[in-house]
Design a protein around this motif. Sequence first.
Motif, PDB file in Angstrom:
ATOM      1  N   GLY A  35       0.795  -1.221   0.000  1.00 27.05           N
ATOM      2  CA  GLY A  35       0.000   0.000   0.000  1.00 27.05           C
ATOM      3  C   GLY A  35       0.826   1.269   0.000  1.00 27.05           C
ATOM      4  O   GLY A  35       0.434   2.289  -0.591  1.00 27.05           O
ATOM      5  N   ILE A  38       1.739   2.476  -3.478  1.00 33.11           N
ATOM      6  CA  ILE A  38       0.644   3.194  -4.130  1.00 33.11           C
ATOM      7  C   ILE A  38       0.500   4.591  -3.542  1.00 33.11           C
ATOM      8  O   ILE A  38       0.366   5.584  -4.267  1.00 33.11           O
ATOM      9  N   GLU A  39       0.546   4.693  -2.239  1.00 36.42           N
ATOM     10  CA  GLU A  39       0.401   6.001  -1.589  1.00 36.42           C
ATOM     11  C   GLU A  39       1.508   6.965  -2.011  1.00 36.42           C
ATOM     12  O   GLU A  39       1.258   8.155  -2.245  1.00 36.42           O
ATOM     13  N   HIS A  49      -2.129   2.014   7.244  1.00 33.94           N
ATOM     14  CA  HIS A  49      -1.479   0.814   6.717  1.00 33.94           C
ATOM     15  C   HIS A  49      -1.241  -0.169   7.856  1.00 33.94           C
ATOM     16  O   HIS A  49      -0.637   0.187   8.869  1.00 33.94           O
ATOM     17  N   LYS A 157      -2.265  -6.646  -6.473  1.00 36.43           N
ATOM     18  CA  LYS A 157      -3.471  -6.377  -5.700  1.00 36.43           C
ATOM     19  C   LYS A 157      -4.750  -6.796  -6.421  1.00 36.43           C
ATOM     20  O   LYS A 157      -5.820  -6.812  -5.823  1.00 36.43           O
ATOM     21  N   LYS A 164      -9.322  -2.338   0.674  1.00 35.89           N
ATOM     22  CA  LYS A 164      -8.151  -1.463   0.608  1.00 35.89           C
ATOM     23  C   LYS A 164      -7.515  -1.486  -0.780  1.00 35.89           C
ATOM     24  O   LYS A 164      -6.957  -0.470  -1.224  1.00 35.89           O
ATOM     25  N   ASP A 165      -7.605  -2.607  -1.478  1.00 36.01           N
ATOM     26  CA  ASP A 165      -7.058  -2.687  -2.829  1.00 36.01           C
ATOM     27  C   ASP A 165      -7.903  -1.872  -3.806  1.00 36.01           C
ATOM     28  O   ASP A 165      -7.378  -1.201  -4.695  1.00 36.01           O
ATOM     29  N   ASP A 168      -6.986   1.701  -3.149  1.00 41.25           N
ATOM     30  CA  ASP A 168      -5.689   2.018  -3.738  1.00 41.25           C
ATOM     31  C   ASP A 168      -5.813   2.217  -5.250  1.00 41.25           C
ATOM     32  O   ASP A 168      -5.230   3.149  -5.816  1.00 41.25           O
TER      33      ASP A 168
END
Length: 203
Positions: A35, A38-39, A49, A157, A164-165, A168
């Motif tokens: 994650g 991605i962030e 996270h 993902k 959460k995926d 993202d």
Amino acid sequence: MPRTETPWGPWEPLPLGEVVALFQGLEVPWWVSGGYAIELAVGRVYREHGDVDISLLRRDQMEARRLLQRWDCHVADPPGTLRPWAVDEVLPEHAHDIWVREHAEGPWRFQLMLDETDGEEWIYRRDARIRRPLASLGVASGKGFLRLSPEVQLLYKSKGLRPKDELDFTEVLPVLTGPQRLWLDQMLALEYGTHPWRDRLRR
């Protein structure tokens, strides 16, 4: 950082900066993944996270294990279980997920993910037809380390489609370049045929 419980003890991840500082002593390629990758591509914080993921090449696993010789490392082998990873053990080809903590009584702090290679090509472990040059995996974070390229992280993902995926994917989609969208769309087509992200990638 959030604390979560698992059958193998609690997760209380270290701040990303502390994990990065540890791995800056590693002289083989590695990437911030999961994650956080991605962030970092999005450029702002938008969720919590539950862990910190670091990816490296399977062929470099022993360098990483030596770096972590004072840490308590366990490998998911077989998946759904954890067993200790000895300092001198070369992991079997099916094992790629490693949990790390300071000591046996402490919480889990970060994960290592082992990536497959063939020479200077990265191989997607779920489908060996999917490959790309190793040099294209990492993107400079602007903070002195590499993050995993977002389209590659999204491919990982794409299987479970956890909330959460999905988040993202939604957050990073506007910053994906045309070539990144095209690559991910093509790889999703190769792996799945149809996939709910493909229409959004082509808009």
